[in-house]
Scaffold this motif. Structure first.
Motif, mmCIF file in Angstrom:
data_model
loop_
_atom_site.group_PDB
_atom_site.id
_atom_site.type_symbol
_atom_site.label_atom_id
_atom_site.label_comp_id
_atom_site.label_asym_id
_atom_site.label_seq_id
_atom_site.Cartn_x
_atom_site.Cartn_y
_atom_site.Cartn_z
ATOM 1 N N THR A 1 0.824 -1.209 0.000
ATOM 2 C CA THR A 1 0.000 0.000 0.000
ATOM 3 C C THR A 1 0.857 1.257 0.000
ATOM 4 O O THR A 1 0.338 2.364 -0.129
ATOM 5 C CB THR A 1 -0.935 0.000 1.228
ATOM 6 N N GLY A 2 2.167 1.086 0.151
ATOM 7 C CA GLY A 2 3.074 2.232 0.151
ATOM 8 C C GLY A 2 3.373 2.772 1.531
ATOM 9 O O GLY A 2 3.754 3.934 1.677
ATOM 10 N N LEU A 3 3.240 1.907 2.553
ATOM 11 C CA LEU A 3 3.521 2.340 3.925
ATOM 12 C C LEU A 3 4.923 1.925 4.342
ATOM 13 O O LEU A 3 5.309 0.768 4.149
ATOM 14 C CB LEU A 3 2.520 1.723 4.908
ATOM 15 N N PRO A 4 5.689 2.823 4.942
ATOM 16 C CA PRO A 4 6.950 2.406 5.557
ATOM 17 C C PRO A 4 6.657 1.545 6.781
ATOM 18 O O PRO A 4 5.645 1.734 7.461
ATOM 19 C CB PRO A 4 7.598 3.733 5.958
ATOM 20 N N VAL A 5 7.530 0.596 7.051
ATOM 21 C CA VAL A 5 7.362 -0.312 8.178
ATOM 22 C C VAL A 5 8.258 0.140 9.323
ATOM 23 O O VAL A 5 9.450 0.378 9.137
ATOM 24 C CB VAL A 5 7.717 -1.757 7.782
ATOM 25 N N VAL A 6 7.674 0.270 10.509
ATOM 26 C CA VAL A 6 8.432 0.588 11.720
ATOM 27 C C VAL A 6 8.228 -0.598 12.655
ATOM 28 O O VAL A 6 7.154 -0.788 13.219
ATOM 29 C CB VAL A 6 7.944 1.897 12.362
ATOM 30 N N ALA A 7 9.279 -1.415 12.806
ATOM 31 C CA ALA A 7 9.080 -2.712 13.447
ATOM 32 C C ALA A 7 10.276 -3.119 14.284
ATOM 33 O O ALA A 7 11.386 -2.603 14.127
ATOM 34 C CB ALA A 7 8.811 -3.782 12.385
ATOM 35 N N VAL A 8 10.014 -4.075 15.163
ATOM 36 C CA VAL A 8 11.083 -4.758 15.883
ATOM 37 C C VAL A 8 11.756 -5.720 14.903
ATOM 38 O O VAL A 8 11.092 -6.403 14.116
ATOM 39 C CB VAL A 8 10.503 -5.525 17.088
ATOM 40 N N ASP A 9 13.071 -5.746 14.936
ATOM 41 C CA ASP A 9 13.846 -6.610 14.047
ATOM 42 C C ASP A 9 13.750 -8.047 14.549
ATOM 43 O O ASP A 9 14.344 -8.416 15.560
ATOM 44 C CB ASP A 9 15.307 -6.146 14.021
ATOM 45 N N ALA A 10 12.959 -8.851 13.849
ATOM 46 C CA ALA A 10 12.726 -10.235 14.248
ATOM 47 C C ALA A 10 12.493 -11.058 13.001
ATOM 48 O O ALA A 10 12.497 -10.536 11.882
ATOM 49 C CB ALA A 10 11.522 -10.315 15.200
ATOM 50 N N CYS A 11 12.290 -12.340 13.183
ATOM 51 C CA CYS A 11 12.013 -13.211 12.050
ATOM 52 C C CYS A 11 10.809 -12.678 11.272
ATOM 53 O O CYS A 11 9.769 -12.369 11.847
ATOM 54 C CB CYS A 11 11.733 -14.627 12.546
ATOM 55 N N GLY A 12 10.959 -12.565 9.963
ATOM 56 C CA GLY A 12 9.864 -12.103 9.126
ATOM 57 C C GLY A 12 9.910 -10.631 8.819
ATOM 58 O O GLY A 12 9.503 -10.210 7.737
#
Length: 299
Positions: free
Chosen positions: A215-226
């Protein structure tokens, strides 16, 4: 010609039985780190986690091939002692639905003006998704950026607890938990948002990350599997270790910088192009043909 199962229990065992009795190759896609869901079984947790690992390992011994939806989960199968063929075939989505999504109606329904910076999570409301961590980080960001809002879409055993948590944190007007929404509307919810957030450490290859990126969203995430094998930090998203201060920092960076969000979001859309259903289907059919030819001499 091939029997393909998607979990080792119940129907998974039925599939294994028919593969054996019919002389067909058995393929199993390893979707879930079952040991990470041990908290749902009210028994000693070490015992439950070991039982989950042993059960998956035993099921794997019945298989001709195991499909890994993400490269980073391959090592876990080695830890399980899996010796059959393993193929990495990453999860995929219908990109068209997300490319063409429009979030105007959803933002209007949620009463969110154009000045609000909307962070979205979609998925199960369960303890394994680490959503208390997300709410606490969001509270700190919201103190500095009152224009931020958080939308948690989905249902699960923690839904009411999370609603109460939002109230306790003084975020009742800024954290939206609509519960389950029709799947057909999910692309519109993504399109209404400005960035996608995830703090789970129990995933394999979360489709929600791919959907948000498409959809064009940047991802802000914990660095984990996946997430670690999908998102390139600084290119199509921001990642950090599972630490409250670190996650608050990258979330604040994304919320405060519209130009950064646009740049990361454009790259995220390009990254998602690598995960089309068409590409996935061709690779899967080729694998079926190969296994069928080796196993039975057909194809």
């Amino acid at each position: 010609d091939v029997i393909h199962t998607h979990h080792p229990f119940l129907l998974g065992e039925v599939g294994a039985h028919f593969a054996r009795s019919l002389g067909l190759p058995l393929v199993y896609t390893f979707h879930t780190q079952l040991e990470k869901y041990s908290h749902y079984v009210p028994l000693p947790q070490d015992l439950v986690r070991k039982a989950a690992r042993d059960y998956v390992a035993a099921y794997a011994r019945k298989c001709d091939c195991i499909i890994c939806p993400s490269p980073s989960i391959r090592g876990l199968l080695d830890e399980y002692g899996v010796t059959c063929r393993v193929e990495v075939l990453q999860n995929a989505i219908d990109l068209k639905a997300y490319r063409e999504a429009d979030g105007t109606t959803v933002r209007r329904e949620l009463n969110l003006g154009p000045d609000r910076v909307l962070c979205i999570y979609t998925g199960r409301m369960g303890i394994e998704k680490n959503l208390h961590f997300l709410l606490e980080s969001f509270q700190k960001v919201h103190l500095q950026h009152p224009e931020a809002a958080l939308l948690l879409v989905g249902d699960g055993p923690l839904l009411e607890e999370l609603r109460q948590k939002a109230r306790d944190l003084g975020l009742a007007d800024h954290v939206l938990l609509p519960g389950r929404v029709p799947y057909s509307r999910i692309p519109s919810y993504y399109a209404a948002a400005d960035l996608f957030v995830m703090t789970s450490t129990t995933e394999v290859k979360p489709l929600a990350v791919l959907e948000g990126m498409a959809t064009g969203l940047p991802v802000v995430a914990v660095d984990a599997c996946g997430t670690g094998d999908t998102v390139t930090p600084g290119h199509d998203g921001l990642l950090c270790e599972c630490d409250p201060e670190a996650y608050t920092a990258i979330l604040q960076t994304a919320v405060s910088d519209a130009a950064l969000r646009r740049r990361l979001g454009q790259a995220a859309r390009q990254t998602a192009e690598n995960y089309s259903l068409e590409t996935y289907t061709h690779k899967l059919v080729d694998l079926y043909r190969e296994l069928g030819a080796v196993h039975t001499g057909r194809f």
